[in-house]
Scaffold this motif. Sequence first.
Motif, PDB file in Angstrom:
ATOM      1  N   PHE A  29      -1.637  12.589  -0.033  1.00 53.08           N
ATOM      2  CA  PHE A  29      -2.462  13.794  -0.124  1.00 53.08           C
ATOM      3  C   PHE A  29      -1.843  14.842  -1.045  1.00 53.08           C
ATOM      4  CE2 PHE A  29      -4.555  12.321   3.851  1.00 53.08           C
ATOM      5  CZ  PHE A  29      -5.864  12.438   3.419  1.00 53.08           C
ATOM      6  N   TYR A  30      -0.536  15.056  -0.953  1.00 51.49           N
ATOM      7  CA  TYR A  30       0.079  16.064  -1.817  1.00 51.49           C
ATOM      8  C   TYR A  30       0.060  15.632  -3.278  1.00 51.49           C
ATOM      9  CZ  TYR A  30       1.564  19.031   2.019  1.00 51.49           C
ATOM     10  OH  TYR A  30       1.564  19.881   3.096  1.00 51.49           O
ATOM     11  N   SER A  31       0.215  14.341  -3.527  1.00 51.68           N
ATOM     12  CA  SER A  31       0.118  13.835  -4.895  1.00 51.68           C
ATOM     13  C   SER A  31      -1.291  14.044  -5.439  1.00 51.68           C
ATOM     14  CB  SER A  31       0.484  12.343  -4.921  1.00 51.68           C
ATOM     15  OG  SER A  31       0.310  11.806  -6.212  1.00 51.68           O
ATOM     16  N   ALA A  32      -2.296  13.800  -4.594  1.00 52.16           N
ATOM     17  CA  ALA A  32      -3.685  13.986  -5.019  1.00 52.16           C
ATOM     18  C   ALA A  32      -3.989  15.453  -5.315  1.00 52.16           C
ATOM     19  CB  ALA A  32      -4.632  13.464  -3.939  1.00 52.16           C
ATOM     20  N   ILE A  33      -3.466  16.351  -4.494  1.00 57.13           N
ATOM     21  CA  ILE A  33      -3.683  17.781  -4.712  1.00 57.13           C
ATOM     22  C   ILE A  33      -3.027  18.225  -6.013  1.00 57.13           C
ATOM     23  CG2 ILE A  33      -3.105  20.086  -3.843  1.00 57.13           C
ATOM     24  CD1 ILE A  33      -3.433  18.860  -0.979  1.00 57.13           C
ATOM     25  N   SER A  34      -1.825  17.707  -6.267  1.00 59.50           N
ATOM     26  CA  SER A  34      -1.130  18.054  -7.505  1.00 59.50           C
ATOM     27  C   SER A  34      -1.900  17.582  -8.730  1.00 59.50           C
ATOM     28  CB  SER A  34       0.271  17.438  -7.490  1.00 59.50           C
ATOM     29  OG  SER A  34       0.956  17.709  -8.685  1.00 59.50           O
ATOM     30  N   SER A  35      -2.412  16.353  -8.687  1.00 57.26           N
ATOM     31  CA  SER A  35      -3.163  15.831  -9.824  1.00 57.26           C
ATOM     32  C   SER A  35      -4.494  16.540 -10.001  1.00 57.26           C
ATOM     33  CB  SER A  35      -3.392  14.328  -9.661  1.00 57.26           C
ATOM     34  OG  SER A  35      -4.250  14.055  -8.561  1.00 57.26           O
TER      35      SER A  35
ATOM     36  N   ALA B  28       0.832  -1.206   0.000  1.00 58.62           N
ATOM     37  CA  ALA B  28       0.000   0.000   0.000  1.00 58.62           C
ATOM     38  C   ALA B  28       0.863   1.250   0.000  1.00 58.62           C
ATOM     39  CB  ALA B  28      -0.938  -0.012   1.203  1.00 58.62           C
ATOM     40  N   LYS B  29       1.915   1.260   0.803  1.00 60.94           N
ATOM     41  CA  LYS B  29       2.823   2.417   0.836  1.00 60.94           C
ATOM     42  C   LYS B  29       3.418   2.693  -0.536  1.00 60.94           C
ATOM     43  CE  LYS B  29       5.714   1.149   3.939  1.00 60.94           C
ATOM     44  NZ  LYS B  29       6.987   1.240   4.699  1.00 60.94           N
ATOM     45  N   ARG B  30       3.613   1.632  -1.285  1.00 60.70           N
ATOM     46  CA  ARG B  30       4.261   1.770  -2.590  1.00 60.70           C
ATOM     47  C   ARG B  30       3.282   2.156  -3.693  1.00 60.70           C
ATOM     48  NH1 ARG B  30       7.735  -3.144  -5.435  1.00 60.70           N
ATOM     49  NH2 ARG B  30       8.215  -2.045  -7.396  1.00 60.70           N
ATOM     50  N   PHE B  31       2.052   1.607  -3.642  1.00 58.69           N
ATOM     51  CA  PHE B  31       1.150   1.734  -4.778  1.00 58.69           C
ATOM     52  C   PHE B  31      -0.153   2.495  -4.518  1.00 58.69           C
ATOM     53  CE2 PHE B  31       3.200  -2.524  -5.755  1.00 58.69           C
ATOM     54  CZ  PHE B  31       4.020  -2.036  -6.768  1.00 58.69           C
ATOM     55  N   LEU B  32      -0.667   2.487  -3.308  1.00 53.78           N
ATOM     56  CA  LEU B  32      -2.017   3.005  -3.060  1.00 53.78           C
ATOM     57  C   LEU B  32      -2.000   4.517  -2.891  1.00 53.78           C
ATOM     58  CD1 LEU B  32      -5.004   2.417  -2.701  1.00 53.78           C
ATOM     59  CD2 LEU B  32      -4.568   1.987  -0.272  1.00 53.78           C
ATOM     60  N   TYR B  33      -2.309   5.239  -3.986  1.00 48.69           N
ATOM     61  CA  TYR B  33      -2.275   6.697  -3.978  1.00 48.69           C
ATOM     62  C   TYR B  33      -3.607   7.318  -4.403  1.00 48.69           C
ATOM     63  CZ  TYR B  33       2.643   7.241  -2.825  1.00 48.69           C
ATOM     64  OH  TYR B  33       3.836   7.261  -2.154  1.00 48.69           O
ATOM     65  N   ASP B  34      -4.679   6.560  -4.327  1.00 48.64           N
ATOM     66  CA  ASP B  34      -5.999   7.077  -4.689  1.00 48.64           C
ATOM     67  C   ASP B  34      -6.780   7.385  -3.416  1.00 48.64           C
ATOM     68  OD1 ASP B  34      -8.679   7.443  -5.519  1.00 48.64           O
ATOM     69  OD2 ASP B  34      -8.298   6.294  -7.337  1.00 48.64           O
TER      70      ASP B  34
END
Length: 402
Positions: free
Chosen positions: A240-246, A201-207
């Motif tokens: 969260f920061y990846s989600a905000i960027s996308s 999850a740490k590696r892949f779960l970014y949704d």
Amino acid sequence: MKKVLLSAAFSCALCLGLLAQSREINFKHDAAFKEVLAEAKKQNKLIFFDAYTSWCGPCKVMSNTVFKTDSVADFFNQTFVNLKVDMEKGEGPDLNKRFEVNAYPTLLFIDGDGNLVHKIVGSAPANEFMAESRKALNPESTVYGLGRKFNAGDHSAETTVAYMTALEAAYENDKMGEVAKVYFDALPQASLLEGKNWTMAKRFLYDVTSTSFAYLLSKSDDLAVKYGKGKVDMYFNQVFYSAISSLKKAYSTPGRLQAANHKVKVMEELLKTGKAPSSDEMLESLQLAQLSGTKQWDKFCDVISSKLQQTTKPGAHSILWPAMEMIRDAPVKYCVNALKWAEQYSDDKNNLTAQILVSDLRKMACKKQGKIKEAEAFALNSDSLRKQAAAKGRGTPQMMKD
């Protein structure tokens, strides 16, 4: 694949190893892409395309070490038509848009018809680079081949994990998150706390919209006890920061508004629980993403100005990066606001990251205001600062496309 500079120890080891190396990949430098395509088709070979910039530290590491390793050079010279392009010169900007290059180095494998077959982003040791590159020769193991299998309904653990791994190497985090959502949401929730699933999850779960991510966040205290608070906090911050960027990209993409608004609502609910580290700061970043996405520039400026009035000055990136986004997307009159914000970071001469961002911002503002000579001077200054950082083995802020 690594997205950062190789460690100093590893770099030294590579350099020592190269004393016995004498060959290197034979690249066509900035050759006409149409001609390279024709040659690849004639030889029935794939193109290996090194998309680089002059200021990119990891690009230099790959060029000066990995690409000059005999085993790598022999394999690539025999197997591919090799092309190296500075993405800021000549055809570079057009090819950048065509293949959606967002980080450097981006290493592409393209067939003679111009179709992208495989993609790697970042630097890596020779053995990892070779292993990932060989996948381009097997259609079923490429990121695009695996995508076809997954989209056709093959959601087996073997295919899904292989696809997520390929998307990770291609730096396709948004897509990786979507695939991970399918995989992890199908698992029993309690099993997500187990070591193997937590590591994955740490590696892949970014949704952030996945039920499995919400469950993990609700169990953040348990995870901290089991795996360490620092590592757990780092994971949630990255997501969260990846989600905000996308989200910023989603607002400008036709047909994505509904999905963007849904993601905002989900993130607000999750952040307001207080379970995420730096929840208040992330809510501010989320607000700025919403305001810029909906073109509410006056309110956007009010939020930035308010942040700069805080007792502790915010980090340069949290102010100057959104300021550059405003310069890029807002009417020219807002350049004045951005330049005022840059002044508050211009005296920090010991912070190379801040100085690069200030110089980049001033370049963009001058260009938008029609001050071409001033913009060119700041562009040269930014390039010089990035070279200084690369020489010291430091990473540099990404250059915003204006």
